[in-house]
Motif scaffolding. Structure first.
Motif, short mmCIF file in Angstrom:
data_model
loop_
_atom_site.label_atom_id
_atom_site.label_comp_id
_atom_site.label_asym_id
_atom_site.label_seq_id
_atom_site.Cartn_x
_atom_site.Cartn_y
_atom_site.Cartn_z
N ALA A 267 61.80 27.61 115.15
CA ALA A 267 62.52 26.45 114.61
C ALA A 267 62.35 25.24 115.53
CB ALA A 267 64.00 26.78 114.44
N HIS A 268 62.24 25.49 116.83
CA HIS A 268 62.07 24.42 117.81
C HIS A 268 60.66 23.84 117.79
CE1 HIS A 268 61.64 22.47 121.74
NE2 HIS A 268 60.62 23.29 121.97
N ASN A 269 59.67 24.70 117.66
CA ASN A 269 58.27 24.27 117.80
C ASN A 269 57.51 24.52 116.50
OD1 ASN A 269 55.66 23.68 118.49
ND2 ASN A 269 55.50 25.14 120.16
N PRO A 270 57.40 23.50 115.65
CA PRO A 270 56.71 23.68 114.37
C PRO A 270 55.21 23.87 114.51
CG PRO A 270 57.33 21.38 114.68
CD PRO A 270 57.97 22.15 115.80
N GLN A 271 54.68 23.75 115.74
CA GLN A 271 53.26 24.00 115.97
C GLN A 271 52.94 25.49 115.96
OE1 GLN A 271 51.23 21.33 115.93
NE2 GLN A 271 53.19 20.29 115.59
N VAL A 272 53.97 26.33 116.06
CA VAL A 272 53.76 27.78 115.92
C VAL A 272 53.26 28.06 114.50
CG1 VAL A 272 54.88 30.05 115.92
CG2 VAL A 272 55.55 28.33 117.61
N LYS A 273 52.19 28.83 114.41
CA LYS A 273 51.62 29.12 113.10
C LYS A 273 52.37 30.25 112.38
CE LYS A 273 48.02 26.33 112.88
NZ LYS A 273 47.95 25.27 111.84
N ALA A 274 52.83 31.24 113.16
CA ALA A 274 53.54 32.37 112.56
C ALA A 274 54.26 33.15 113.65
CB ALA A 274 52.58 33.28 111.81
N GLY A 275 55.26 33.90 113.24
CA GLY A 275 55.99 34.74 114.18
C GLY A 275 56.41 36.04 113.54
#
Length: 276
Positions: A167-175
């Motif tokens: 939620a903090h880092n929208p650059q994450v592609k997936a989790g």
């Protein structure tokens, strides 16, 4: 155990070797992944107030590696988490697990789970988020990581952090969040929980939960699913009906091989689907 102060944690912080005292004896089913073909071991991550230890692994040839942040359980970055990091490296990832409790204490050397929980309770979410930002920065600048292919996964305590960091880092592609707590009391150290950020989440997260997890009631899982319906993330939650908490932890009695292997395959497919 004396709390490590911010002045001296840099000098005393070291990475755990072996399994944490609190999880002895270790199950004979514990998976052991070798380091052949890998660069693997402890590194130091520069953070706002010094540096923290981390365990990283990656192939010893090549570059531009997709990055996976591996977020620890309450037992710290001990052997199981380090092994998971090596498993990712064997798949071609630059995987890294920063030690996120180090300022508050060394949980790997404690045998009493209540003492461990008291240390973990002192860890501010803001500190964790900042340290993870620093870890991503280090992975890109110092370890040939590809910032455009960033994934995150975490277990138990780390499962909760997986939702929050995405939620903090929208650059994450997936989790992929393994049995992370979804609700809780709002405090100064933990102002928000996954249910609070679900509706604004844009990163696709796969939640893997156990139907017999006594610490994460199924009604909270359903509450999270309901909140996710209003997000654009296309996140999903899978519940394994017969699995307890920590069903992926192959070194503990809670391990369930069938569900763990299925979850691991689903994780790989989820990351591939979303470009990690």
């Amino acid at each position: 155990m004396t709390e490590i102060t911010r002045r001296n944690f840099i000098a005393t912080a070291t990475l755990a070797t072996g399994f944490a005292l609190a999880v002895q004896p270790v199950s004979a089913k514990a998976i052991a992944t070798d380091t052949q073909g890998l660069v693997a071991g402890a590194v130091k991550i520069p953070v706002k107030d010094g540096e923290i230890p981390a365990y990283r692994a990656q192939l010893n040839t090549g570059g531009n590696f997709p990055i996976v942040l591996v977020i620890q359980e309450i037992f710290g970055v001990q052997e199981h988490i380090q092994d998971v990091v090596r498993r990712f490296a064997k798949l071609g990832y630059l995987a890294i697990a920063p030690e996120l409790f180090v300022r508050q204490g060394d949980v790997a050397k404690l045998s009493n789970v209540d003492e461990i929980r008291s240390i973990v309770a002192k860890v501010p979410d803001a500190q964790v988020i900042s340290d993870l930002d620093a870890t991503v920065d280090w992975a890109v600048k110092s370890a040939k990581g590809n910032a455009t292919r960033l994934g995150i996964t975490g277990f138990c305590w780390g499962g909760r952090i997986t939702w929050l960091y995405a939620a903090h880092n929208p650059q994450v592609k997936a989790g992929v969040a393994w049995y992370g707590r979804l609700v809780g009391n709002d405090t100064e150290l933990t102002p928000k929980h996954p249910v609070d950020v679900a509706s604004i989440l844009t990163v696709p997260i796969l939640g893997l939960y156990g139907g017999k997890d006594t610490g994460i009631p199924l009604d909270t899982v359903e509450q999270m699913r309901d909140r996710l319906k209003s997000s654009s993330s296309k996140s999903e939650i899978i519940v394994y009906p017969d699995a307890p908490h920590a069903f992926f932890a192959d070194y503990r009695p809670s391990y369930r091989e069938r569900e763990a292997l299925d979850g691991w395959q689903k994780l790989q497919a989820w990351f591939k689907q979303h470009g990690v």
